[in-house]
Design an enzyme around this catalytic site. Structure first.
Site: not given
Ligand code: NAD
Ligand code: DAU
Length: 338
Positions: A149, A125-127, A153
Site C-alpha cells: 500500500y 500518506t505518512d506511510e 501511494k
Molecule cells: P477509504 O478506503 O475509506 O475510501 C476510498 C474511496 O475511494 C472509496 O469511496 C472508494 O470507492 C474510492 N475508490 C477506490 N478506488 C477507486 C477508483 N479506482 N476510482 C474511483 N474511486 C475509487 O479511504 P480513506 O481512509 O478515506 O482515505 C482517503 C485517502 O486518504 C486515500 O488516498 C488514503 O491513502 C489517504 N490517507 C488515509 C489515511 C487514513 O488514516 N484513513 C491517512 C492518510 C492518508
Molecule cells: O498512517 C496513515 C495510514 O493509516 C493510511 O495511509 C492508511 O490508509 C490507513 O489505513 C492507516 O494505516 P494503518 O495500517 O496505520 O491503519 P490500521 O487501522 O490498519 O492499523 C493501525 C494500527 O493498528 C497498526 O499498527 C496495525 C494495528 N492493528 C490494526 C488492525 C486492523 C491491529 O493491531 N489489529 C487490527 O486488527
C-alpha cells in the site's frame, strides 16, 4: 470566488467528511464527486447531502480517462482521495493498489493538465516515509515505503510531483497520519475495535500492541486540506498530523473504557508482516502557515465512539450482510483468532 471542485473518492471515509465540510463552509462552490464505489465507498456516507443543489455524484473509475474527463469538465480545483487504502488488504494482493494508487493518479494528472486545473491536491500518506524509531519525519525526509500500500501511494505521490516538475500542473501533496472519526470503514483499527467491543467480540491486536500511530481527527484533517487547497504552494509537500502519538494497546484500552467493556476482550494475535513500528511527523511547515488541529485525542475518541454507538444502522449491515466483508474478515482473522 465561485469554484467547481472535483473530489475523487468522495464516498469513502475522509472524502465524505471533506465533501460535507466544503458544502457547509464554501456555499458558493459546486462539488462533483467521482467514485467507483468499491467495498469502501458507500452512498450512505453522503446520503444527507445527496440532493444538495451544489452537489453531483458520478460513479466511475479514476483509471478510466473518459470518466475522468466527464467529471473534470468545467472544474477549477481537484482533490484526490480515491485509493485502495488498507495495508492488510495490500498484503493479500497488491494489483488493485497499483491500478488506483499509481495509474489512476496519472490519469487524473493528465486530465488536470489538459483542462488547466488551478489546484490539484494529491492525498498521500505518512506511510511513504516508512517507520521511525525516534524523532519525526519532515517533508525533506527520504521516502522508504515498506508495504505494498505504502509503495503504491509513494508512486502516486511522486507521479504528482513529476507532473508539477515536468508540466507545471499545480499540485499540492499532503502526507497525513492515521485518521479516525465518523464513517470509517470497520476494517481499520479504531472502528473495528469499537464495533467488535459493542458485540463483546475479541479485539485482535497485532504483535505486542506497542506499535505507535499519530491520530488525527478526520475533521481536523479536512480543515487542513481545505486550507491547503486555497493557501498551499503548488509543487510543495505538507505533513498533517494530530500530534497524538499513542501505542495501539493504549488506544484499545481507551476504546474499551469508553464503552465500559473489559480488557479481557483484547486478544494478542500474529503480527502484520513488515509491521511499521512507529510513524511520526514534523508538522511545523503547515503550522507556520497557521493551521493547528482543534480536537484532542480524548475528545475525538469520545465523539467517534458515540457516533458508532448511535449509528449501528451504518455499520451493522456491513458486518452482518456484506459477504465481501465477512470473507475478508475470515481470511484476515480466522486463523489468528482460532
Ligand atoms: P477509504 O478506503 O475509506 O475510501 C476510498 C474511496 O475511494 C472509496 O469511496 C472508494 O470507492 C474510492 N475508490 C477506490 N478506488 C477507486 C477508483 N479506482 N476510482 C474511483 N474511486 C475509487 O479511504 P480513506 O481512509 O478515506 O482515505 C482517503 C485517502 O486518504 C486515500 O488516498 C488514503 O491513502 C489517504 N490517507 C488515509 C489515511 C487514513 O488514516 N484513513 C491517512 C492518510 C492518508
Ligand atoms: O498512517 C496513515 C495510514 O493509516 C493510511 O495511509 C492508511 O490508509 C490507513 O489505513 C492507516 O494505516 P494503518 O495500517 O496505520 O491503519 P490500521 O487501522 O490498519 O492499523 C493501525 C494500527 O493498528 C497498526 O499498527 C496495525 C494495528 N492493528 C490494526 C488492525 C486492523 C491491529 O493491531 N489489529 C487490527 O486488527
Amino acid at each position: 470566488m465561485s469554484e467547481r471542485l472535483l473530489v475523487t473518492g468522495g464516498c469513502g471515509f475522509i472524502g465524505s467528511n471533506f465533501v460535507r465540510l466544503v458544502l457547509q463552509e464554501r456555499p458558493d462552490w459546486e462539488v462533483v464527486n467521482l467514485d467507483k464505489l468499491t467495498y469502501a465507498g458507500r452512498l450512505e456516507n453522503l446520503q444527507d447531502v445527496a440532493d444538495h443543489p451544489k452537489y453531483r455524484f458520478i460513479r466511475g473509475d479514476i483509471c478510466d480517462p473518459e470518466a475522468v474527463a466527464l467529471a473534470m469538465r468545467g472544474c477549477t480545483l481537484g482533490v484526490n482521495f480515491a485509493a485502495e487504502t488498507h495495508v492488510d488488504r495490500s498484503l493479500l494482493g497488491a494489483s488493485h493498489f497499483i491500478d488506483t494508487d499509481v495509474k489512476g493518479v496519472m490519469v487524473l494528472l493528465e486530465e488536470a493538465r489538459r483542462v488547466g486545473l488551478r489546484r490539484f491536491v494529491q492525498i498521500s500518506t505518512d506511510e511513504v516515509y516508512g517507520s521511525i524509531e525516534q524523532g519525526s519525519f519532515t517533508e525533506e525526509s527520504v521516502l522508504n515505503p515498506r508495504n505494498p500500500y505504502a509503495a503504491s501511494k509513494a508512486g502516486g505521490d511522486r507521479m504528482a510531483y513529476a507532473y508539477w516538475a515536468t508540466y507545471g500542473v499545480p499540485v499540492i501533496i499532503t502526507r497525513a497520519s492515521n485518521n479516525y472519526g465518523p464513517y470509517q470503514y470497520p476494517e481499520k483499527l479504531i472502528p473495528l475495535f469499537i464495533t467488535n467491543a459493542l458485540r463483546d467480540e475479541p479485539l485482535p491486536l497485532y504483535g505486542d500492541g506497542r506499535n505507535v500511530r499519530d491520530w488525527l481527527y478526520v475533521e481536523d484533517h479536512c480543515r487542513a486540506l481545505l486550507f491547503l487547497l486555497e493557501q498551499g504552494q503548488p509543487g510543495e509537500v505538507y505533513n498533517i498530523a494530530g500530534g497524538n502519538e499513542r501505542e495501539n494497546l493504549e488506544v484499545t484500552r481507551a476504546v474499551l473504557a469508553l464503552l465500559g467493556k473489559p480488557d479481557s476482550l483484547i486478544r494478542f494475535v500474529a503480527d502484520r508482516p513488515g509491521h511499521d513500528r512507529r510513524y511520526s511527523l514534523d508538522t511545523s511547515k503547515l503550522q507556520r502557515l497557521g493551521w493547528r488541529p482543534q480536537v484532542s485525542f480524548e475528545e475525538g475518541l469520545r465523539r467517534t465512539v458515540r457516533w458508532y454507538v448511535e449509528n449501528s444502522w451504518w455499520w451493522q449491515p456491513i458486518k452482518d450482510h456484506d459477504g465481501e466483508f465477512r470473507q475478508y474478515y475470515q481470511l484476515q482473522y480466522g486463523e489468528r483468532l482460532a
